[in-house]
Scaffold this motif. Sequence first.
Motif, mmCIF file in Angstrom:
data_model
loop_
_atom_site.group_PDB
_atom_site.id
_atom_site.type_symbol
_atom_site.label_atom_id
_atom_site.label_comp_id
_atom_site.label_asym_id
_atom_site.label_seq_id
_atom_site.Cartn_x
_atom_site.Cartn_y
_atom_site.Cartn_z
ATOM 1 N N SER A 146 0.731 6.065 -6.176
ATOM 2 C CA SER A 146 -0.628 6.211 -6.701
ATOM 3 C C SER A 146 -1.680 6.006 -5.616
ATOM 4 C CB SER A 146 -0.853 5.175 -7.804
ATOM 5 O OG SER A 146 -0.766 3.872 -7.254
ATOM 6 N N TYR A 178 0.818 -1.218 0.000
ATOM 7 C CA TYR A 178 0.000 0.000 0.000
ATOM 8 C C TYR A 178 0.853 1.270 0.000
ATOM 9 C CZ TYR A 178 -4.121 -2.839 0.878
ATOM 10 O OH TYR A 178 -5.131 -3.759 0.750
ATOM 11 N N ASN A 195 -2.743 3.185 -4.998
ATOM 12 C CA ASN A 195 -3.314 1.882 -5.351
ATOM 13 C C ASN A 195 -2.470 0.768 -4.735
ATOM 14 O OD1 ASN A 195 -5.379 2.825 -7.043
ATOM 15 N ND2 ASN A 195 -3.979 2.963 -8.794
ATOM 16 N N THR A 223 -1.506 -4.480 -10.428
ATOM 17 C CA THR A 223 -2.096 -3.241 -9.924
ATOM 18 C C THR A 223 -3.425 -3.036 -10.626
ATOM 19 O OG1 THR A 223 -1.274 -1.744 -11.630
ATOM 20 C CG2 THR A 223 0.217 -2.219 -9.830
ATOM 21 N N PRO A 224 -4.333 -2.248 -10.000
ATOM 22 C CA PRO A 224 -5.611 -1.972 -10.659
ATOM 23 C C PRO A 224 -5.407 -1.344 -12.041
ATOM 24 C CG PRO A 224 -5.684 -1.258 -8.369
ATOM 25 C CD PRO A 224 -4.266 -1.670 -8.649
#
Length: 164
Positions: free
Chosen positions: A91, A87, A93, A111-112
């Motif tokens: 970003s 975490y 994210n 990652t998203p």
Amino acid sequence: MPNPLTGDPKSHDVSEFKDSITGHCLCGSITVTIRDPTLFDGRHGHICHCANCRKVSGSFAAPNLAIEKDKVTIEDKNRTLKVYEDYETMSGNVVRRAFCSNCGSPVRSETPMYDGQGKLVIKMGMFPRIPTPEFETFADHRHPWQGKHEGVTQFKIARGGPTL
Ligand SMILES: [Zn+2]
Ligand SMILES: [Zn+2]
């Protein structure tokens, strides 16, 4: 006896990898195969100098390859693949960093941002040969003693942002 995994990349002609390339983590539990006939045509992948990549790789930079998930097969024969949820990212994210819990080798990141493109990031240190990189990220955070890689675009921070 030299470890056969300690190979000279130059001892592998890129023609060996015209269909796929396979690498293993240090203990051999995890095998990663990338199927991309264009991998050694032109430039592919990037070198990241961010602090997290440096920690994960135990090095001053990490060779990464963002690639479509369907071109990658990860075999985890002894079930040693473990995921660390990172975490502490710029970003905000979460980056899901997978590594071998037996030997510690970094394997992949998700990652998203990449999920949305159907991609993941493969950590390239485990492969017998690494393609010529296309660009660097966090190049602003390079150590002053590092040499420059000819023809590799240096993004100060993120891809697509300002360059050095
Ligand atoms: Zn391992
Ligand atoms: Zn990074």
